[in-house]
Design an enzyme around this catalytic site. Structure first.
Site, PDB file in Angstrom:
ATOM      1  CG  PHE A   1       9.603  13.472   9.229  1.00 17.27           C
ATOM      2  CD1 PHE A   1       9.013  14.667   9.602  1.00 17.27           C
ATOM      3  CD2 PHE A   1       9.404  13.009   7.934  1.00 17.27           C
ATOM      4  CE1 PHE A   1       8.262  15.394   8.709  1.00 17.27           C
ATOM      5  CE2 PHE A   1       8.650  13.728   7.028  1.00 17.27           C
ATOM      6  CZ  PHE A   1       8.089  14.920   7.415  1.00 17.27           C
TER       7      PHE A   1
ATOM      8  CG  HIS B   1       1.667   1.658   4.664  1.00 12.31           C
ATOM      9  ND1 HIS B   1       0.433   1.758   4.069  1.00 12.31           N
ATOM     10  CD2 HIS B   1       1.880   2.866   5.261  1.00 12.31           C
ATOM     11  CE1 HIS B   1      -0.080   2.956   4.291  1.00 12.31           C
ATOM     12  NE2 HIS B   1       0.778   3.660   5.011  1.00 12.31           N
TER      13      HIS B   1
ATOM     14  CB  SER C   1      -0.910  -0.020   1.231  1.00  9.88           C
ATOM     15  OG  SER C   1      -0.167  -0.334   2.386  1.00  9.88           O
TER      16      SER C   1
ATOM     17  CG  ASP D   1       1.377  12.679  18.083  1.00 12.87           C
ATOM     18  OD1 ASP D   1       1.185  12.221  19.227  1.00 12.87           O
ATOM     19  OD2 ASP D   1       2.057  12.108  17.211  1.00 12.87           O
TER      20      ASP D   1
ATOM     21  CD  GLU E   1       0.778   7.294   5.724  1.00 16.81           C
ATOM     22  OE1 GLU E   1       0.735   6.139   6.184  1.00 16.81           O
ATOM     23  OE2 GLU E   1       1.182   8.273   6.372  1.00 16.81           O
TER      24      GLU E   1
HETATM   25  P1  FAD Z   1      -1.869   4.790  20.765  1.00 15.43           P
HETATM   26  O1  FAD Z   1      -1.959   3.389  20.304  1.00 15.43           O
HETATM   27  O2  FAD Z   1      -3.003   5.342  21.551  1.00 15.43           O
HETATM   28  O3  FAD Z   1      -0.518   4.919  21.620  1.00 15.43           O
HETATM   29  C1  FAD Z   1      -0.005   6.188  22.005  1.00 15.43           C
HETATM   30  C2  FAD Z   1       0.843   6.067  23.264  1.00 15.43           C
HETATM   31  O4  FAD Z   1       0.000   5.825  24.391  1.00 15.43           O
HETATM   32  C3  FAD Z   1       1.849   4.906  23.267  1.00 15.43           C
HETATM   33  O5  FAD Z   1       2.973   5.322  23.997  1.00 15.43           O
HETATM   34  C4  FAD Z   1       1.107   3.789  24.001  1.00 15.43           C
HETATM   35  O6  FAD Z   1       2.002   2.892  24.647  1.00 15.43           O
HETATM   36  C5  FAD Z   1       0.289   4.583  25.003  1.00 15.43           C
HETATM   37  N1  FAD Z   1      -1.029   3.951  25.256  1.00 15.43           N
HETATM   38  C6  FAD Z   1      -1.853   3.418  24.336  1.00 15.43           C
HETATM   39  N2  FAD Z   1      -2.994   2.982  24.897  1.00 15.43           N
HETATM   40  C7  FAD Z   1      -2.881   3.265  26.221  1.00 15.43           C
HETATM   41  C8  FAD Z   1      -3.753   3.068  27.315  1.00 15.43           C
HETATM   42  N3  FAD Z   1      -4.956   2.516  27.151  1.00 15.43           N
HETATM   43  N4  FAD Z   1      -3.314   3.482  28.540  1.00 15.43           N
HETATM   44  C9  FAD Z   1      -2.098   4.051  28.698  1.00 15.43           C
HETATM   45  N5  FAD Z   1      -1.236   4.272  27.684  1.00 15.43           N
HETATM   46  C10 FAD Z   1      -1.635   3.880  26.454  1.00 15.43           C
HETATM   47  N6  FAD Z   1      -0.889  10.866  13.166  1.00 15.43           N
HETATM   48  C11 FAD Z   1      -1.851  11.710  12.764  1.00 15.43           C
HETATM   49  O7  FAD Z   1      -2.133  12.702  13.437  1.00 15.43           O
HETATM   50  N7  FAD Z   1      -2.521  11.508  11.581  1.00 15.43           N
HETATM   51  C12 FAD Z   1      -2.292  10.424  10.792  1.00 15.43           C
HETATM   52  O8  FAD Z   1      -2.938  10.272   9.735  1.00 15.43           O
HETATM   53  C13 FAD Z   1      -1.288   9.492  11.207  1.00 15.43           C
HETATM   54  N8  FAD Z   1      -1.031   8.379  10.486  1.00 15.43           N
HETATM   55  C14 FAD Z   1      -0.159   7.436  10.968  1.00 15.43           C
HETATM   56  C15 FAD Z   1       0.003   6.229  10.282  1.00 15.43           C
HETATM   57  C16 FAD Z   1       0.874   5.256  10.758  1.00 15.43           C
HETATM   58  C17 FAD Z   1       0.990   3.949  10.017  1.00 15.43           C
HETATM   59  C18 FAD Z   1       1.634   5.489  11.952  1.00 15.43           C
HETATM   60  C19 FAD Z   1       2.606   4.450  12.471  1.00 15.43           C
HETATM   61  C20 FAD Z   1       1.476   6.682  12.632  1.00 15.43           C
HETATM   62  C21 FAD Z   1       0.580   7.661  12.176  1.00 15.43           C
HETATM   63  N9  FAD Z   1       0.364   8.855  12.864  1.00 15.43           N
HETATM   64  C22 FAD Z   1      -0.599   9.747  12.427  1.00 15.43           C
HETATM   65  C23 FAD Z   1       1.138   9.170  14.060  1.00 15.43           C
HETATM   66  C24 FAD Z   1       0.427   8.694  15.345  1.00 15.43           C
HETATM   67  O9  FAD Z   1      -0.786   9.353  15.492  1.00 15.43           O
HETATM   68  C25 FAD Z   1       1.360   9.009  16.513  1.00 15.43           C
HETATM   69  O10 FAD Z   1       2.461   8.132  16.477  1.00 15.43           O
HETATM   70  C26 FAD Z   1       0.684   9.046  17.874  1.00 15.43           C
HETATM   71  O11 FAD Z   1       1.642   9.568  18.802  1.00 15.43           O
HETATM   72  C27 FAD Z   1       0.263   7.688  18.405  1.00 15.43           C
HETATM   73  O12 FAD Z   1      -0.824   7.202  17.752  1.00 15.43           O
HETATM   74  P2  FAD Z   1      -1.306   5.687  18.029  1.00 15.43           P
HETATM   75  O13 FAD Z   1      -2.545   5.488  17.288  1.00 15.43           O
HETATM   76  O14 FAD Z   1      -0.191   4.742  17.816  1.00 15.43           O
HETATM   77  O15 FAD Z   1      -1.616   5.820  19.599  1.00 15.43           O
END
Ligand code: FAD
Length: 287
Positions: free
Chosen positions: A214, A264, A12, A105, A14
């Site tokens: 980055f 990806h 895929s 974020d 992005e």
């Molecule tokens: P989570 O899975 O929620 O994790 C974030 C942090 O919180 C981690 O340190 C985890 O250990 C901790 N955590 C998770 N769940 C819990 C819980 N229940 N209790 C306590 N701690 C917890 N960002 C954007 O803004 N827009 C995008 O379109 C975007 N696309 C992305 C695509 C990919 C493939 C990747 C890898 C990243 C992308 N990001 C994007 C960046 C991403 O949003 C950031 O890395 C963000 O800091 C974490 O998102 P996450 O969904 O992994 O968060």
């Protein structure tokens, strides 16, 4: 490592939504180029707090209008349930069947990530499953070198597991340049019973300054020997790109040979570097 290659691999790409009409016109050209190799799907990023909402919609609409399999990203931090419900309802009506579900974020100045109805991505995945059932295939993010805010690798893995168990179908990793980090992560997942496909995220190397910025922000390590070579190229963009291509090509080969269930590509809206990799890896092309 546990082999994941029994699954049909996905390859895929992005994109991010451009800021200007000129950027959108340029992106259309890049999409046409990328589409010539028939990627499994094209994902479109979304700015947390809705900062790119309309531009993400515009890009997704354009892709859908051209019958390109599209996976919008949706980031939940800073958003209300009603807002996320509305966006997902729109996608469902458009026939979108795949999402990349993230915490996101918030841009600085937008509250540091505490506003809104969601704190973590696992809450978003639960919400999507509760409200939309199996309408969408859900991809989540994974971090072979661990998320920069995670307290410990163990806790990060437990959080990843929680997110997967909330209903994710597959994961896409943050980019990395050390394949051992990926294989070790997949092994750790397997040990705790997390066996969904974990697709390596691949960042082509085209610009050292941008990549270094980055990487500092997202916690992806550029190996010292790669960094030193990239620094030494200075303004010699052509040599930097040729070297970057070889580094990433070898990485991809090791990942595929080691059983990774696809790749990806973070294209950064440039088709050229991804297409070169695609071609040199002889990835699947249209029939
Ligand atoms: P989570 O899975 O929620 O994790 C974030 C942090 O919180 C981690 O340190 C985890 O250990 C901790 N955590 C998770 N769940 C819990 C819980 N229940 N209790 C306590 N701690 C917890 N960002 C954007 O803004 N827009 C995008 O379109 C975007 N696309 C992305 C695509 C990919 C493939 C990747 C890898 C990243 C992308 N990001 C994007 C960046 C991403 O949003 C950031 O890395 C963000 O800091 C974490 O998102 P996450 O969904 O992994 O968060």
């Amino acid at each position: 490592m546990p082999l994941q290659s029994q699954q049909t691999p996905t390859y895929s790409v992005e994109l991010f939504p451009p800021k200007t009409p000129e950027g959108m016109e340029k992106l259309k050209h890049e999409i046409a180029e990328l589409n010539s190799v028939s990627p499994s799907y094209v994902s479109v990023t979304y700015g947390a707090g809705g900062s790119t909402r309309d531009r993400t919609f515009e890009t997704v609409d354009w892709l859908r209008g051209h019958h390109i399999e599209t996976a919008p990203h949706i980031a939940c931090v800073g958003s209300a349930r009603t807002e996320i419900r509305e966006i997902l309802g729109r996608y469902r009506e458009q026939g979108i069947r795949r999402l990349v579900a993230l915490r996101g974020d918030l841009p600085s100045g937008m509250g540091g990530g505490t506003g809104g109805d969601f704190r973590y991505a696992n809450e978003l995945v639960t919400f999507i499953r509760d409200e939309f059932g199996d309408t969408f295939k859900i991809e989540v993010a994974a971090y072979p070198e661990y998320h920069p805010q995670s307290g410990s690798p163990e806790r990060d893995l437990a959080n990843f597991k929680r997110k997967v168990e909330a209903g994710a179908d597959a994961a896409i990793t943050q980019y990395f340049y050390n394949p051992d980090a990926y294989f070790a992560f997949v092994e750790s997942c397997d040990r705790v019973g997390v066996t969904l496909p974990i697709i390596p995220g691949i960042m082509p190397i085209t610009n050292y300054t941008q990549l270094a910025r980055f990487s500092d922000a997202c916690g992806a390590e550029i190996p010292r020997w790669v960094r030193r070579r990239l620094e030494a190229y200075g303004d010699d963009v052509e040599s930097l790109r040729a070297f970057g291509h070889e580094v990433v090509l070898k990485l991809c080969r090791r990942l595929i040979d080691g059983g990774a269930p696809g790749l990806h590509f973070y294209t950064m809206n440039q088709s050229g570097p991804t297409l070169r990799l695609w071609q040199d890896l002889a990835l699947p092309r249209p029939a």
